[in-house]
Design an enzyme around this catalytic site. Structure first.
Site, mmCIF file in Angstrom:
data_model
loop_
_atom_site.group_PDB
_atom_site.id
_atom_site.type_symbol
_atom_site.label_atom_id
_atom_site.label_comp_id
_atom_site.label_asym_id
_atom_site.label_seq_id
_atom_site.Cartn_x
_atom_site.Cartn_y
_atom_site.Cartn_z
ATOM 1 N N LEU A 41 0.493 19.145 25.382
ATOM 2 C CA LEU A 41 0.759 18.562 26.017
ATOM 3 C C LEU A 41 0.996 18.039 26.626
ATOM 4 O O LEU A 41 1.071 18.994 27.779
ATOM 5 C CB LEU A 41 2.020 17.450 25.299
ATOM 6 C CG LEU A 41 2.539 16.376 24.961
ATOM 7 C CD1 LEU A 41 1.877 15.454 24.844
ATOM 8 C CD2 LEU A 41 3.853 15.903 24.464
ATOM 9 N N ASP A 42 0.110 17.196 27.569
ATOM 10 C CA ASP A 42 -0.660 17.286 28.950
ATOM 11 C C ASP A 42 0.955 16.526 29.905
ATOM 12 O O ASP A 42 1.723 16.070 29.361
ATOM 13 C CB ASP A 42 -1.240 15.555 28.612
ATOM 14 C CG ASP A 42 -2.602 15.654 28.486
ATOM 15 O OD1 ASP A 42 -3.285 16.760 28.518
ATOM 16 O OD2 ASP A 42 -3.338 14.615 28.425
ATOM 17 N N ARG A 43 0.390 17.152 31.396
ATOM 18 C CA ARG A 43 1.862 16.922 32.036
ATOM 19 C C ARG A 43 2.176 15.289 32.090
ATOM 20 O O ARG A 43 3.387 15.388 32.125
ATOM 21 C CB ARG A 43 1.062 17.701 32.998
ATOM 22 C CG ARG A 43 2.323 17.694 34.394
ATOM 23 C CD ARG A 43 1.960 18.401 35.529
ATOM 24 N NE ARG A 43 1.575 17.102 36.772
ATOM 25 C CZ ARG A 43 1.019 17.419 37.496
ATOM 26 N NH1 ARG A 43 1.626 18.389 38.407
ATOM 27 N NH2 ARG A 43 1.234 15.933 38.576
#
Length: 177
Positions: A41-43
């Protein structure tokens, strides 16, 4: 015994346990040895991240071949027109090829935790929320899909992976499934 953990990843946290820099990682939130994220999950995205100690389960959750449905609640800039939602439902052409059809619907603003930092508010530009369910997992796919139909993403929260949801799980917290 297989361990499966649901974690509500806060904005700004990396989906890994270590980082060469000083950015926040999973290690600051999940003190369970031997578990690893099943997918990423992207930052700058928030929400459900599953962690497990079972490599086969990890692959089944993360590998796009299994087409496990992932539902995102997406705050977008603008008010979606029916044609924009139809584009998402039929699949969108991205620079790395067409996406599979998605489930896309308008939704009322969800009762979520405050984001830190907050989403930038602009009086002159309305925003709205859509629920988007995909069965792929390309890099930044949801953001690229909404941008491709003219609805830039402001906030992205993964709410569901398969049958697992964030329901009742505060940001930064985890629970054993």
């Amino acid at each position: 015994m297989t361990r499966l953990i649901a974690f509500n990843k806060p904005f700004g946290v990396l989906s890994q346990f270590t980082d060469g820099g000083a950015r926040p990682t999973l290690a600051g939130f999940v003190a369970v040895p031997g578990v690893y994220p099943a997918g990423r999950l992207d930052r700058d995205s928030e929400g459900l991240l599953l962690l497990t100690d079972d490599g086969r389960l990890q692959a089944r959750i993360a590998d796009p071949r299994f087409k496990l449905a992932k539902t995102y609640w997406v705050q977008v800039e603008g008010i979606p027109e029916p044609a924009q939602l139809a584009q998402l439902r039929h699949g969108v052409m991205l620079n790395d090829g067409p996406t599979l059809p998605a489930e896309a619907d308008m939704m009322a603003p969800p009762a979520l935790w405050p984001r830190d930092p907050p989403v930038r508010f602009r009086k002159s530009v309305p925003d709205s929320w859509i629920s988007l369910t995909i069965r792929e997992g390309r890099n930044r796919q949801v953001r690229r899909m909404t941008a491709a139909v003219g609805l830039p993403t402001l906030r992205l929260v993964r709410w569901r992976i398969g049958d697992w949801t964030l329901d009742g799980l505060p940001t930064g917290e985890w629970r054993q499934i």
